[in-house]
Design a protein around this motif. Structure first.
Motif, PDB file in Angstrom:
ATOM      1  N   LYS A  38       3.733  -0.364 -14.813  1.00  0.00           N
ATOM      2  CA  LYS A  38       3.292  -1.296 -15.867  1.00  0.00           C
ATOM      3  C   LYS A  38       2.168  -2.205 -15.368  1.00  0.00           C
ATOM      4  O   LYS A  38       1.111  -2.307 -16.005  1.00  0.00           O
ATOM      5  N   SER A  39       2.415  -2.846 -14.239  1.00  0.00           N
ATOM      6  CA  SER A  39       1.401  -3.761 -13.701  1.00  0.00           C
ATOM      7  C   SER A  39       0.141  -3.003 -13.293  1.00  0.00           C
ATOM      8  O   SER A  39      -0.977  -3.475 -13.485  1.00  0.00           O
ATOM      9  N   SER A  40       0.327  -1.806 -12.748  1.00  0.00           N
ATOM     10  CA  SER A  40      -0.829  -1.012 -12.303  1.00  0.00           C
ATOM     11  C   SER A  40      -1.735  -0.640 -13.473  1.00  0.00           C
ATOM     12  O   SER A  40      -2.960  -0.626 -13.341  1.00  0.00           O
TER      13      SER A  40
ATOM     14  N   THR B 180       6.734  -6.561  -7.058  1.00  0.00           N
ATOM     15  CA  THR B 180       7.454  -6.266  -8.284  1.00  0.00           C
ATOM     16  C   THR B 180       7.327  -7.479  -9.187  1.00  0.00           C
ATOM     17  O   THR B 180       7.335  -8.616  -8.728  1.00  0.00           O
ATOM     18  N   THR B 181       7.147  -7.230 -10.476  1.00  0.00           N
ATOM     19  CA  THR B 181       6.938  -8.327 -11.414  1.00  0.00           C
ATOM     20  C   THR B 181       8.254  -9.054 -11.648  1.00  0.00           C
ATOM     21  O   THR B 181       9.277  -8.419 -11.869  1.00  0.00           O
ATOM     22  N   THR B 182       8.242 -10.366 -11.562  1.00  0.00           N
ATOM     23  CA  THR B 182       9.485 -11.110 -11.740  1.00  0.00           C
ATOM     24  C   THR B 182       9.475 -11.977 -12.999  1.00  0.00           C
ATOM     25  O   THR B 182      10.500 -12.499 -13.394  1.00  0.00           O
TER      26      THR B 182
ATOM     27  N   ALA C  88       1.588  -8.189 -22.702  1.00  0.00           N
ATOM     28  CA  ALA C  88       2.569  -8.848 -21.838  1.00  0.00           C
ATOM     29  C   ALA C  88       3.050  -7.871 -20.773  1.00  0.00           C
ATOM     30  O   ALA C  88       3.468  -6.758 -21.086  1.00  0.00           O
ATOM     31  N   ASP C  89       2.954  -8.296 -19.524  1.00  0.00           N
ATOM     32  CA  ASP C  89       3.552  -7.551 -18.415  1.00  0.00           C
ATOM     33  C   ASP C  89       4.950  -8.132 -18.224  1.00  0.00           C
ATOM     34  O   ASP C  89       5.146  -9.337 -18.332  1.00  0.00           O
ATOM     35  N   THR C  90       5.919  -7.283 -17.984  1.00  0.00           N
ATOM     36  CA  THR C  90       7.292  -7.767 -17.881  1.00  0.00           C
ATOM     37  C   THR C  90       7.962  -7.175 -16.652  1.00  0.00           C
ATOM     38  O   THR C  90       7.522  -6.148 -16.139  1.00  0.00           O
ATOM     39  N   PRO C  91       9.029  -7.796 -16.178  1.00  0.00           N
ATOM     40  CA  PRO C  91       9.774  -7.208 -15.056  1.00  0.00           C
ATOM     41  C   PRO C  91      10.453  -5.907 -15.508  1.00  0.00           C
ATOM     42  O   PRO C  91      10.886  -5.798 -16.648  1.00  0.00           O
TER      43      PRO C  91
HETATM   44 MG   LIG Z   1       5.186  -4.968 -12.498  1.00  0.00          MG
END
Ligand SMILES: [Mg+2]
Ligand SMILES: Nc1nc2c(ncn2[C@@H]2O[C@H](COP(=O)(O)OP(=O)(O)OP(=O)(O)O)[C@@H](O)[C@H]2O)c(=O)[nH]1
Ligand SMILES: [Zn+2]
Length: 289
Positions: free
Chosen positions: A166-168, A194-196, A210-213
């Motif tokens: 997701k973040s990538s 890792t997204t927190t 929105a980026d999410t954990p």
């Molecule tokens: Mg992430």
């Protein structure tokens, strides 16, 4: 003043207004009212004297809100699975798709890490169901233009297992390491980012994501077993062909869904996941009483 909540870490919020970005906290009254501000909320806020510190005074009416991930006012959910590492979890995907249908929010499927394995079959399966399905490689920058296209003029949220990318993908969209910046990332056990926390990014005017954990399980207990089939998009038109009113499409004969499988209109895979999710919900319903 009015602004948009673009970030939240425990009790602190980040608010973007036309002029500026502010650190903010919420008035105590929100706790009592049992509505806490969410990323995606439009808010009214005031500034404390002689400082950039803001206080959220009021939450503007919400179009919708999600519990997991915690965001509000979204137009579409992008469900990310990866071709490999981790391998595609289609049961989880079907659960998420059912939930999006239940909430009446348009889902889009992204199959990432296509550089590691071929995923045409999965793409075909879900395209036939009626979902927009995009194949990407954040690493090799494949399909990123298509993702940008579906995001345009909408607020979208990325959802999916930890490690699917997701973040990538967001980084690939921006062509920088935006999502690895400081406070939202922390090193996990394997030493990877890792997204927190959920965070809203402005890609261009009127376009937010929105980026999410990530998560490893997904609860859809709000859906009743009796409504589950309607949350399977391609099942819906077949329900009228069931002989029995209240057909669960599991044990009954003369079932419109089962006939549609024979006719190739519904895939066996989707049906099996329907049965699994049905049993799961049934179990939860039993324990509720
Ligand atoms: Mg992430
Ligand atoms: N080979 C390959 N690796 C990728 C691709 N996209 C992401 N990765 C790698 O997969 C790992 C996880 O990517 P992230 O973007 O952190 O995944 P995430 O979904 O944001 O994970 P969480 O924040 O934990 O939920 C990283 O090591 C990435 O470099 C891709 O398209 N191909
Ligand atoms: Zn039936």
């Amino acid at each position: 003043m009015e602004g948009l909540i673009i970030g939240n870490i425990s009790n602190t919020y980040k608010i973007k207004s036309k002029q500026n970005i502010y650190e903010a906290y919420a008035r105590g009254k929100f706790k009592n009212d049992d509505i806490t501000p969410l990323v995606g909320d439009g808010v009214e806020f005031s500034l404390l004297d002689n400082s950039q510190q803001a206080v959220i005074e009021n939450i503007l009416p919400r179009k919708n809100s999600l519990k997991r991930p915690k965001v509000s006012n979204i137009d579409q959910i992008l469900f990310i699975v990866s071709a490999k590492h981790p391998k595609p979890d289609l049961l989880m995907l079907d659960k998420q798709l059912a939930y999006a249908e239940f909430l009446n929010i348009e889902p889009v499927i992204i199959i990432n890490k296509i550089d590691l394995a071929d995923c045409e079959q999965i793409k075909e399966l879900y395209t036939k169901v009626g979902y927009k399905t995009i194949i990407t490689s954040a690493k090799e920058k494949i399909g990123i233009g298509d993702v940008k296209q579906v995001l345009k003029n909408k607020t979208s949220v990325f959802s999916g297992n930890s490690g699917v990318g997701k973040s990538s993908i967001i980084n690939a969209i921006f062509d920088t390491n935006k999502t690895e910046e400081g406070e939202v990332s922390k090193k996990n056990k394997k030493g990877k980012n890792t997204t927190t926390d959920t965070k809203l990014y402005e890609i261009e005017e009127n376009t937010y994501i929105a980026d999410t954990p990530g998560f490893s399980s997904f609860e859809i207990t709000e859906i009743e077993t009796t409504n589950l089939a309607e949350c399977f998009r391609e099942f819906k038109p077949q329900i009228a062909n069931c002989e029995f009113v209240g057909c669960t499409h599991i044990k009954e004969e003369k079932c419109g869904i089962k006939n549609a499988i024979k006719e190739g209109k519904i895939s066996q895979e989707r049906y099996e996941n329907y049965c699994k999710i049905y049993e799961e919900l049934k179990d939860k319903e039993k324990h509720r009483w």
